[in-house]
Design an enzyme around this catalytic site. Sequence first.
Site, PDB file in Angstrom:
ATOM      1  N   HIS A  43       0.858  -1.186   0.000  1.00 17.46           N
ATOM      2  CA  HIS A  43       0.000   0.000   0.000  1.00 17.46           C
ATOM      3  C   HIS A  43       0.896   1.238   0.000  1.00 17.46           C
ATOM      4  O   HIS A  43       1.151   1.833   1.042  1.00 17.46           O
ATOM      5  CB  HIS A  43      -0.908  -0.014   1.237  1.00 17.46           C
ATOM      6  N   ARG A  45       1.972   5.005  -0.257  1.00 15.88           N
ATOM      7  CA  ARG A  45       1.319   6.290  -0.031  1.00 15.88           C
ATOM      8  C   ARG A  45       2.173   7.403  -0.635  1.00 15.88           C
ATOM      9  O   ARG A  45       3.374   7.224  -0.866  1.00 15.88           O
ATOM     10  CB  ARG A  45       1.079   6.502   1.461  1.00 15.88           C
ATOM     11  N   GLU A  70      -2.645  -1.710  -3.126  1.00 19.37           N
ATOM     12  CA  GLU A  70      -3.715  -0.910  -2.545  1.00 19.37           C
ATOM     13  C   GLU A  70      -3.356   0.566  -2.597  1.00 19.37           C
ATOM     14  O   GLU A  70      -2.174   0.921  -2.548  1.00 19.37           O
ATOM     15  CB  GLU A  70      -3.941  -1.287  -1.075  1.00 19.37           C
ATOM     16  N   HIS A 190      -7.847  -5.546   7.671  1.00 20.08           N
ATOM     17  CA  HIS A 190      -7.608  -4.512   8.671  1.00 20.08           C
ATOM     18  C   HIS A 190      -7.853  -5.060  10.076  1.00 20.08           C
ATOM     19  O   HIS A 190      -8.983  -5.325  10.468  1.00 20.08           O
ATOM     20  CB  HIS A 190      -8.449  -3.253   8.468  1.00 20.08           C
TER      21      HIS A 190
END
Length: 237
Positions: A43, A45, A70, A190
């Site tokens: 993921h 960012r 993701e 999660h």
Amino acid sequence: MTKLSVNINKIATLRNSRGGDVPNVVQFAKDVQRFGAEGVTIHPRPDERHIRYQDAYDLKTEVYTEYNIEGNPIPKFVDMVLNIKPTQVTLVPDSIDAITSNAGWDTIKHKDFLVDVIKEFKDNGIRTSIFVDPELQQIEGAKATGTDRIELYTEAFAHQYSLGNMDAIKPYSECAELANSLDLGINAGHDLSLENIKFFKDHINGLLEVSIGHALIAESLYLGIENVIGKYLEKLK
């Protein structure tokens, strides 16, 4: 059996905290696959505080199971995914300064945006998934976007389960039933852990894949990564 995809963001966080290349993210991805994981999740960012965009490219040739990327589909992210063409892209509406993902998409409010992004990914042969809260209207909204799958955001379940509230699974079970009826694939992630994963899996019909990172890495500090992956695979049978 539900597939286990290991999120390796925390390995990148550890590497970045010291500089250099220890632990090596690519090697870790190769090892978790060797130990039985059926996928690798990252993921990235915008601030690259853990997984870097270059990591995503470096992993392309080394992930031979399922490669799941993701992120929030900002232009830079979309371009990267289209260049790499992973097995799956999971769309997450996290803000730039979010410590971790903390909400699913409003699939009704953002329908037009999601339709356009999803179509572009699917036209390039990339399976799509949308991160959603366990709300029936959001599942219906997800179907209207054209996505292949949803990923149920499981933080609320995990928190309530830790308090002994077994009824916390109900909205997830109901959403899973609706998703199945709409021919939407179901992923989840999660705060899933060795403590709660079997209970969750046993109550979610058609659960295809779970993506687990923080808990799995934390558990591995005590039990070892190969051992922990084996424990997850056993509970996901």
